[in-house]
Design a protein around this motif. Structure first.
Motif, mmCIF file in Angstrom:
data_model
loop_
_atom_site.group_PDB
_atom_site.id
_atom_site.type_symbol
_atom_site.label_atom_id
_atom_site.label_comp_id
_atom_site.label_asym_id
_atom_site.label_seq_id
_atom_site.Cartn_x
_atom_site.Cartn_y
_atom_site.Cartn_z
ATOM 1 N N ARG A 1 0.865 -1.180 0.000
ATOM 2 C CA ARG A 1 0.000 0.000 0.000
ATOM 3 C C ARG A 1 0.904 1.234 0.000
ATOM 4 O O ARG A 1 2.115 1.125 0.125
ATOM 5 C CB ARG A 1 -0.937 -0.009 1.212
ATOM 6 N N ALA B 1 0.944 5.176 -2.118
ATOM 7 C CA ALA B 1 0.888 5.497 -3.546
ATOM 8 C C ALA B 1 2.142 5.084 -4.331
ATOM 9 O O ALA B 1 2.043 4.366 -5.342
ATOM 10 C CB ALA B 1 0.602 6.997 -3.706
ATOM 11 N N PRO B 2 3.350 5.479 -3.916
ATOM 12 C CA PRO B 2 4.516 5.120 -4.732
ATOM 13 C C PRO B 2 4.759 3.611 -4.797
ATOM 14 O O PRO B 2 5.092 3.075 -5.855
ATOM 15 C CB PRO B 2 5.685 5.839 -4.026
ATOM 16 N N CYS C 1 -1.736 8.838 8.652
ATOM 17 C CA CYS C 1 -1.547 7.632 7.829
ATOM 18 C C CYS C 1 -0.079 7.177 7.893
ATOM 19 O O CYS C 1 0.622 7.463 8.867
ATOM 20 C CB CYS C 1 -1.990 7.878 6.394
ATOM 21 N N ALA D 1 5.505 2.665 2.574
ATOM 22 C CA ALA D 1 4.556 3.155 1.559
ATOM 23 C C ALA D 1 5.236 3.493 0.240
ATOM 24 O O ALA D 1 4.573 3.869 -0.727
ATOM 25 C CB ALA D 1 3.826 4.387 2.103
ATOM 26 N N THR D 2 6.559 3.384 0.240
ATOM 27 C CA THR D 2 7.348 3.660 -0.972
ATOM 28 C C THR D 2 8.294 2.471 -1.141
ATOM 29 O O THR D 2 8.149 1.473 -0.433
ATOM 30 C CB THR D 2 8.165 4.951 -0.796
ATOM 31 N N THR E 1 8.025 9.423 2.088
ATOM 32 C CA THR E 1 7.942 10.815 1.621
ATOM 33 C C THR E 1 7.934 11.740 2.844
ATOM 34 O O THR E 1 8.960 12.316 3.190
ATOM 35 C CB THR E 1 6.710 11.009 0.724
ATOM 36 N N GLN F 1 -3.166 2.819 9.824
ATOM 37 C CA GLN F 1 -1.809 2.882 9.262
ATOM 38 C C GLN F 1 -0.841 3.575 10.210
ATOM 39 O O GLN F 1 0.378 3.475 10.039
ATOM 40 C CB GLN F 1 -1.816 3.611 7.915
ATOM 41 N N GLY G 1 1.814 12.654 3.502
ATOM 42 C CA GLY G 1 2.110 12.252 2.128
ATOM 43 C C GLY G 1 0.935 12.628 1.238
ATOM 44 O O GLY G 1 0.076 13.423 1.629
ATOM 45 N N ALA G 2 0.869 12.043 0.052
ATOM 46 C CA ALA G 2 -0.264 12.330 -0.844
ATOM 47 C C ALA G 2 -0.437 11.187 -1.830
ATOM 48 O O ALA G 2 0.515 10.453 -2.134
ATOM 49 C CB ALA G 2 -0.039 13.630 -1.600
ATOM 50 N N ASP G 3 -1.666 11.056 -2.306
ATOM 51 C CA ASP G 3 -1.979 10.028 -3.305
ATOM 52 C C ASP G 3 -2.179 10.611 -4.692
ATOM 53 O O ASP G 3 -2.001 9.925 -5.699
ATOM 54 C CB ASP G 3 -3.228 9.245 -2.881
ATOM 55 N N ASN H 1 -5.341 12.748 -0.096
ATOM 56 C CA ASN H 1 -4.568 11.875 0.800
ATOM 57 C C ASN H 1 -5.557 11.126 1.688
ATOM 58 O O ASN H 1 -6.784 11.300 1.579
ATOM 59 C CB ASN H 1 -3.566 12.700 1.617
ATOM 60 N N LYS H 2 -5.029 10.311 2.567
ATOM 61 C CA LYS H 2 -5.834 9.446 3.435
ATOM 62 C C LYS H 2 -6.965 10.205 4.123
ATOM 63 O O LYS H 2 -6.781 11.336 4.571
ATOM 64 C CB LYS H 2 -4.903 8.813 4.475
ATOM 65 N N PHE I 1 -10.164 8.221 1.095
ATOM 66 C CA PHE I 1 -9.324 9.416 0.888
ATOM 67 C C PHE I 1 -10.183 10.671 0.947
ATOM 68 O O PHE I 1 -11.413 10.597 0.827
ATOM 69 C CB PHE I 1 -8.616 9.346 -0.479
HETATM 70 O O1 MRU Z 1 -4.709 3.469 1.769
HETATM 71 P P1 MRU Z 1 -3.222 3.625 1.837
HETATM 72 O O2 MRU Z 1 -2.631 3.080 3.086
HETATM 73 O O3 MRU Z 1 -2.534 3.111 0.592
HETATM 74 O O4 MRU Z 1 -3.011 5.195 1.871
HETATM 75 C C1 MRU Z 1 -1.724 5.727 1.936
HETATM 76 C C2 MRU Z 1 -1.705 7.193 2.034
HETATM 77 O O5 MRU Z 1 -2.715 7.853 2.045
HETATM 78 C C3 MRU Z 1 -0.363 7.844 2.039
HETATM 79 O O6 MRU Z 1 -0.376 9.016 2.783
HETATM 80 C C4 MRU Z 1 0.019 8.174 0.600
HETATM 81 O O7 MRU Z 1 -0.149 7.075 -0.230
HETATM 82 C C5 MRU Z 1 1.407 8.655 0.499
HETATM 83 S S1 MRU Z 1 2.557 7.370 0.785
HETATM 84 C C6 MRU Z 1 4.116 7.942 0.580
#
Ligand code: MRU
Length: 359
Positions: A53, A55-56, A162, A168-169, A174, A201, A239-241, A251-252, A330
């Motif tokens: 999970r 975004a990156p 979150c 997450a990367t 991030t 998270q 972070g951001a999606d 974002n979350k 989100f």
């Molecule tokens: O539902 P998730 O856990 O995938 O959501 C993750 C987020 O919202 C993170 O803040 C976002 O993806 C940035 S991760 C570097």
């Protein structure tokens, strides 16, 4: 980053076997377990179930999924089918669609006998460039945190929502990359970790921060506004999606409420993200970004250990099925509430972002 003294990335490729090893994030922080994904369907399922999970990481994992599909059958049909299968797994984070489009563009111009190798190498490059981008984000974020520390002359209290960490990367994270860089550079920080219901998270963030020795405290989602009113938060960093070029930040769920409270208390609100999270096609983020709606079971239950020493996590029902549930994953924070956007290229006010991505 390190887990018990051993260096890990959240996804590792086995180039000989053409499989990837991931950390099963649904079992953290209770159990650290790696899984091997061997084909595109397994990759799609791992993204859908949130074993991977963020975004990156979703984008990079999907790129390996396409490469596995090409390994099995390098036809145009399989190429298109793998894109379609992976694209629908999680709709909000643009990194997924971005990575799929990039792999498809790269692979489709290759002769069929070269497609599997080309896709695999391309996925590996995406993984490495994600690590480099995140480290650069961390360095730019360090400057922001250091400047705040020089003004305050005490540890900087940062609230995060979150998990925007290395999990997450591919590595670094991030928002958490900025925090790791600050901590490593001797800038004192303390992190308020939002629980982030329904999937909590924040547990992943706390696990990461503890592993890196960064001082932190876990709080429930509703505590942030109160703490901001009482001077206990110096900065919000998330972070951001998906981010529009005018600086609206998806974002979350719950991020928007933190941004509102930060604005009301004159606390800076930053989002840290790689360029691949910016969706330059958006004219109206509020209408055009699809907000993922997830299963009601995530809200009806919490996951925890079955017993004190058991290593099995299990859901515990907290709400029966008689009450309807809505579970948007989100939300979108409008640019007017965003102080700055930290990318691998620098720190930008939302109004500068469009020019920054065109340069
Ligand atoms: O539902 P998730 O856990 O995938 O959501 C993750 C987020 O919202 C993170 O803040 C976002 O993806 C940035 S991760 C570097």
């Amino acid at each position: 980053m390190n887990v018990n003294g051993k260096a890990y990335r959240s996804i590792c490729s086995d180039d000989a076997k053409r499989v990837v090893h991931i950390i099963d994030q649904t079992r953290l922080p209770f159990v650290f377990e790696t899984l091997t994904l061997v084909n595109c369907s397994e990759v799609a399922q791992a993204i859908r179930s949130m074993q991977v999970r963020g975004a990156p990481l979703i984008g990079v994992t999907a790129a390996f999924g396409m490469a596995m599909a090409m390994q099995q059958n390098a036809s145009d049909e399989t190429l298109n089918e793998s894109v379609e299968m992976l694209k629908v797994t999680r709709p909000t984070a643009v990194n997924l669609a971005w990575a799929l489009a990039a792999v498809k563009q790269h692979v489709s111009i290759q002769p069929h006998h070269r497609r599997a190798d080309a896709a695999w190498l391309f996925a590996r490059k995406l993984a490495d460039s994600d690590v480099a981008a995140n480290e650069a984000i961390g360095n730019h974020g360090l400057n922001v945190i250091r400047a705040l520390h020089e003004k305050l002359r005490r540890p900087v209290n940062i609230l995060t929502h979150c998990n925007a960490g290395w999990l997450a990367t591919v590595d670094w994270g991030t928002a958490l990359a900025c925090i790791y860089k600050a901590h490593d550079a001797g800038v004192p920080v303390h992190i308020w970790v939002d629980e982030t219901r329904p999937r909590n998270q924040g547990l992943l963030t706390a696990w990461e921060l503890r592993g890196h020795g960064v001082p932190h405290t876990y709080i429930v989602d509703n505590a942030g506004g109160h703490m901001m009113q009482h001077g206990r938060v110096d900065m919000v960093l998330v972070g951001a999606d998906r981010v529009s070029k005018n600086g609206d930040v998806a974002n979350k769920i719950g991020t928007y409420l933190k941004a509102l409270a930060a604005h009301d208390n004159a606390i800076p609100f930053y989002a840290a993200l790689p360029n691949s999270t910016i969706d330059a096609t958006l004219n109206d983020a509020f209408r055009q970004i699809e907000i993922e709606e997830r299963s009601d079971t995530e809200v009806r239950s919490v996951i925890g250990l079955q017993g004190n020493n058991a290593l099995e996590c299990a859901p515990v029902l907290i709400l029966d099925h008689k009450t309807p549930v809505f579970n948007p994953a989100f939300d979108i924070t409008p640019a007017r509430l965003v102080t700055g956007i930290i990318t691998e290229h620098g720190v930008f006010a939302p109004a500068q972002l469009a020019t920054a991505i065109e340069d």
